[in-house]
Design a protein around this motif. Structure first.
Motif, PDB file in Angstrom:
ATOM      1  N   LEU A   1      47.342  17.689 -19.444  1.00  0.00           N
ATOM      2  CA  LEU A   1      47.273  18.487 -18.219  1.00  0.00           C
ATOM      3  C   LEU A   1      46.673  17.727 -17.039  1.00  0.00           C
ATOM      4  CD1 LEU A   1      46.192  21.974 -19.659  1.00  0.00           C
ATOM      5  CD2 LEU A   1      48.489  21.141 -19.141  1.00  0.00           C
ATOM      6  N   VAL A   2      45.456  17.213 -17.191  1.00  0.00           N
ATOM      7  CA  VAL A   2      44.765  16.631 -16.030  1.00  0.00           C
ATOM      8  C   VAL A   2      44.693  15.110 -16.073  1.00  0.00           C
ATOM      9  CG1 VAL A   2      43.365  18.695 -15.690  1.00  0.00           C
ATOM     10  CG2 VAL A   2      42.525  16.873 -17.187  1.00  0.00           C
ATOM     11  N   GLY A   3      45.166  14.492 -17.155  1.00  0.00           N
ATOM     12  CA  GLY A   3      45.019  13.047 -17.295  1.00  0.00           C
ATOM     13  C   GLY A   3      45.728  12.268 -16.205  1.00  0.00           C
ATOM     14  N   GLY A   4      46.956  12.662 -15.871  1.00  0.00           N
ATOM     15  CA  GLY A   4      47.718  11.935 -14.860  1.00  0.00           C
ATOM     16  C   GLY A   4      47.086  12.015 -13.479  1.00  0.00           C
ATOM     17  N   LYS A   5      46.680  13.205 -13.062  1.00  0.00           N
ATOM     18  CA  LYS A   5      46.079  13.371 -11.732  1.00  0.00           C
ATOM     19  C   LYS A   5      44.727  12.668 -11.633  1.00  0.00           C
ATOM     20  CE  LYS A   5      48.383  17.746 -10.707  1.00  0.00           C
ATOM     21  NZ  LYS A   5      48.220  19.173 -10.338  1.00  0.00           N
ATOM     22  N   LEU A   6      43.927  12.757 -12.703  1.00  0.00           N
ATOM     23  CA  LEU A   6      42.644  12.065 -12.685  1.00  0.00           C
ATOM     24  C   LEU A   6      42.823  10.553 -12.605  1.00  0.00           C
ATOM     25  CD1 LEU A   6      40.545  14.085 -15.310  1.00  0.00           C
ATOM     26  CD2 LEU A   6      40.267  14.062 -12.838  1.00  0.00           C
ATOM     27  N   THR A   7      43.812  10.025 -13.342  1.00  0.00           N
ATOM     28  CA  THR A   7      44.069   8.577 -13.302  1.00  0.00           C
ATOM     29  C   THR A   7      44.511   8.139 -11.914  1.00  0.00           C
ATOM     30  OG1 THR A   7      44.685   8.600 -15.644  1.00  0.00           O
ATOM     31  CG2 THR A   7      45.414   6.718 -14.324  1.00  0.00           C
ATOM     32  N   GLU A   8      45.375   8.937 -11.280  1.00  0.00           N
ATOM     33  CA  GLU A   8      45.855   8.598  -9.940  1.00  0.00           C
ATOM     34  C   GLU A   8      44.719   8.598  -8.921  1.00  0.00           C
ATOM     35  OE1 GLU A   8      49.056  10.298  -6.632  1.00  0.00           O
ATOM     36  OE2 GLU A   8      48.966  11.164  -8.647  1.00  0.00           O
ATOM     37  N   ALA A   9      43.865   9.639  -8.956  1.00  0.00           N
ATOM     38  CA  ALA A   9      42.749   9.710  -8.018  1.00  0.00           C
ATOM     39  C   ALA A   9      41.738   8.594  -8.276  1.00  0.00           C
ATOM     40  CB  ALA A   9      42.074  11.076  -8.124  1.00  0.00           C
ATOM     41  N   TRP A  10      41.441   8.331  -9.535  1.00  0.00           N
ATOM     42  CA  TRP A  10      40.491   7.272  -9.888  1.00  0.00           C
ATOM     43  C   TRP A  10      41.020   5.908  -9.440  1.00  0.00           C
ATOM     44  CZ3 TRP A  10      37.421   7.573 -15.082  1.00  0.00           C
ATOM     45  CH2 TRP A  10      36.479   6.543 -15.131  1.00  0.00           C
ATOM     46  N   LEU A  11      42.322   5.674  -9.649  1.00  0.00           N
ATOM     47  CA  LEU A  11      42.921   4.399  -9.266  1.00  0.00           C
ATOM     48  C   LEU A  11      42.867   4.194  -7.752  1.00  0.00           C
ATOM     49  CD1 LEU A  11      44.331   1.923 -10.464  1.00  0.00           C
ATOM     50  CD2 LEU A  11      46.518   3.095 -10.089  1.00  0.00           C
ATOM     51  N   LEU A  12      43.075   5.272  -6.984  1.00  0.00           N
ATOM     52  CA  LEU A  12      42.986   5.178  -5.528  1.00  0.00           C
ATOM     53  C   LEU A  12      41.582   4.789  -5.080  1.00  0.00           C
ATOM     54  CD1 LEU A  12      44.226   5.593  -2.718  1.00  0.00           C
ATOM     55  CD2 LEU A  12      43.586   8.022  -2.902  1.00  0.00           C
ATOM     56  N   VAL A  13      40.559   5.414  -5.688  1.00  0.00           N
ATOM     57  CA  VAL A  13      39.176   5.086  -5.339  1.00  0.00           C
ATOM     58  C   VAL A  13      38.840   3.654  -5.743  1.00  0.00           C
ATOM     59  CG1 VAL A  13      36.765   5.668  -5.782  1.00  0.00           C
ATOM     60  CG2 VAL A  13      38.450   7.491  -5.491  1.00  0.00           C
ATOM     61  N   ALA A  14      39.349   3.214  -6.898  1.00  0.00           N
ATOM     62  CA  ALA A  14      39.011   1.877  -7.395  1.00  0.00           C
ATOM     63  C   ALA A  14      39.689   0.769  -6.600  1.00  0.00           C
ATOM     64  CB  ALA A  14      39.387   1.769  -8.876  1.00  0.00           C
ATOM     65  N   THR A  15      40.879   1.020  -6.057  1.00  0.00           N
ATOM     66  CA  THR A  15      41.645  -0.036  -5.386  1.00  0.00           C
ATOM     67  C   THR A  15      41.520  -0.015  -3.872  1.00  0.00           C
ATOM     68  OG1 THR A  15      43.603   1.396  -5.441  1.00  0.00           O
ATOM     69  CG2 THR A  15      43.306  -0.158  -7.273  1.00  0.00           C
ATOM     70  N   ASP A  16      41.193   1.142  -3.295  1.00  0.00           N
ATOM     71  CA  ASP A  16      41.152   1.234  -1.830  1.00  0.00           C
ATOM     72  C   ASP A  16      39.906   1.996  -1.401  1.00  0.00           C
ATOM     73  OD1 ASP A  16      41.864   0.921   0.765  1.00  0.00           O
ATOM     74  OD2 ASP A  16      43.570   2.304   0.742  1.00  0.00           O
ATOM     75  N   ILE A  17      38.742   1.500  -1.778  1.00  0.00           N
ATOM     76  CA  ILE A  17      37.491   2.189  -1.472  1.00  0.00           C
ATOM     77  C   ILE A  17      37.222   2.261   0.030  1.00  0.00           C
ATOM     78  CG2 ILE A  17      36.068   0.124  -1.712  1.00  0.00           C
ATOM     79  CD1 ILE A  17      35.132   3.686  -2.841  1.00  0.00           C
ATOM     80  N   PRO A  18      37.596   1.255   0.854  1.00  0.00           N
ATOM     81  CA  PRO A  18      37.354   1.397   2.302  1.00  0.00           C
ATOM     82  C   PRO A  18      38.078   2.594   2.912  1.00  0.00           C
ATOM     83  CG  PRO A  18      37.729  -0.902   1.755  1.00  0.00           C
ATOM     84  CD  PRO A  18      38.064  -0.104   0.538  1.00  0.00           C
ATOM     85  N   ALA A  19      39.317   2.847   2.461  1.00  0.00           N
ATOM     86  CA  ALA A  19      40.054   3.998   2.999  1.00  0.00           C
ATOM     87  C   ALA A  19      39.400   5.312   2.584  1.00  0.00           C
ATOM     88  CB  ALA A  19      41.505   3.949   2.523  1.00  0.00           C
ATOM     89  N   VAL A  20      38.913   5.381   1.368  1.00  0.00           N
ATOM     90  CA  VAL A  20      38.238   6.596   0.901  1.00  0.00           C
ATOM     91  C   VAL A  20      36.951   6.821   1.676  1.00  0.00           C
ATOM     92  CG1 VAL A  20      37.167   7.706  -1.084  1.00  0.00           C
ATOM     93  CG2 VAL A  20      39.268   6.400  -1.384  1.00  0.00           C
TER      94      VAL A  20
END
Length: 369
Positions: free
Chosen positions: A125-144
């Motif tokens: 249920l939530v694994g895909g969305k959590l992975t996508e959000a986590w990956l965004l924070v890990a790869t583009d922290i300045p934008a976040v």
């Protein structure tokens, strides 16, 4: 000369005038105000000390029969300070260190987040969305940080301020326990004073004694059955958090304590943490951690029947308001004082409401003159 005054009446000249009465009331009010200014900063500590003394007095009586009054109180005080202070210092230090590192990273924009573990995507249920959000924070922290940085910095500053208040509360805890130990040593005299005071307030010695006993039972029931169980449960769960090396072990332990006091299952915190440990740690340590954490998180089901006072009926909203209001007013110390104080007030109010209809009924149904 004929004396026209009625028997037992005072001469008019001896009666206090309005100015005299006003001066007496004014001086009394001034004395109360001056004393309150001195005592007010210590109110929370004194309240918690009295609650500790009431809670520990039965244990003191058993120890005093073997060790003597003074040695028993000294042993209780030293053991209590050691048991409370050491875990508290560990939790508060861990919490302060984590929050200081977080706010420093946010201010310098040097915050780094590791990539999501591969097994996170397999969570239903939530694994895909959590992975996508986590990956965004890990790869583009300045934008976040550019989008949500101010909100994150404000939240981090508030948490750091809260952690500083927790650190200051450690000293209050120690002082409260020392005062409570002294009160335990003079428990009999303190109980007699409380009974006389309540007797004067209620106008009946028997009713005052009954109310003092009711307050003592309520304090022991809430302090042991609710706060004591929550403290033991949070310590057991916190041991696993610190051994496994969770980044926010202090904050999570404090969350378990808060949930335990407001009677909410600790699984709301432990289950997500167990999931996090399974995707970040090896299988064997994760299984051991999960078993220990689940057993510790469910320990309240065994501890409550042993420690909760029989017949104690305090609604959960009263405890919840006491916890939140106590923390807002007095920080960590208010987390313990608030629910006990409101519980005592609620029990006394219910006792007063039960008594007055009976008294009114007795007056109405009594024989006519």
């Amino acid at each position: 000369m004929i004396n026209l005054s009625t028997p037992g009446s005072e001469p008019a000249s001896s009666r206090p005038g309005l100015i005299d009465v006003s001066l007496r009331i004014g001086l009394l009010a001034l004395l109360v105000y001056a004393c309150s200014r001195i005592v007010l900063p210590f109110t929370s500590m004194m309240l918690w000390a009295v609650m500790l003394a009431v809670m520990l007095y039965p244990l003191h009586l058993r120890l005093a029969a073997r060790l003597g009054n003074g040695w028993s109180a000294l042993l209780i005080g030293m053991f209590g300070v050691a048991v409370l202070l050491v875990p508290m210092v560990i939790v508060v230090t861990s919490l302060g260190s984590s929050l200081y590192s977080l706010i420093t990273s946010l201010q310098t924009q040097s915050l780094t987040v590791p990539p999501p573990p591969p097994r996170l995507a397999d969570v239903p249920l939530v694994g895909g969305k959590l992975t996508e959000a986590w990956l965004l924070v890990a790869t583009d922290i300045p934008a976040v940080l550019a989008k949500h940085g101010q909100m994150l910095r404000d939240s981090a500053r508030w948490l750091v301020s809260f952690a500083s208040g927790l650190a200051a509360s450690e000293l209050s805890f120690v002082i409260s326990f020392v005062i409570g130990t002294v009160l335990v040593a003079y428990g009999k005299g303190a109980a007699d004073f409380a009974q006389r005071l309540m007797g004067h307030v209620t106008g009946s010695g028997a009713r005052g004694t009954r109310l003092v006993a009711l307050m003592a039972a309520t304090i022991r029931g809430v302090a042991l059955g609710i706060i004591g169980v929550a403290v033991i449960q949070s310590l057991l769960v916190g041991i696993a958090f610190f051994i496994i090396g969770l980044p926010a072990a202090g904050l999570l332990t404090l969350a378990i304590l808060f949930l335990g006091i407001i009677q909410v299952p600790a699984t709301l915190v432990t289950l997500p943490v167990i999931g996090y440990v399974f995707v970040t740690e090896a299988t064997t340590p994760a299984i051991i951690f999960a078993v220990w954490t689940l057993v510790a998180g469910l320990s309240d089901n065994v501890l409550k029947p042993l420690m909760l006072g029989r017949g104690l009926e305090v609604p959960m909203p009263v405890i919840l308001i006491g916890v939140i209001g106590g923390m807002l007013v007095d920080g960590l110390l208010g987390l313990f004082v608030g629910p006990v104080l409101l519980a005592v007030g609620y029990v006394l109010l219910m006792e007063w409401m039960r008594q007055h209809p009976v008294d009114g009924a007795a007056q109405i149904d009594g024989p006519a003159p």
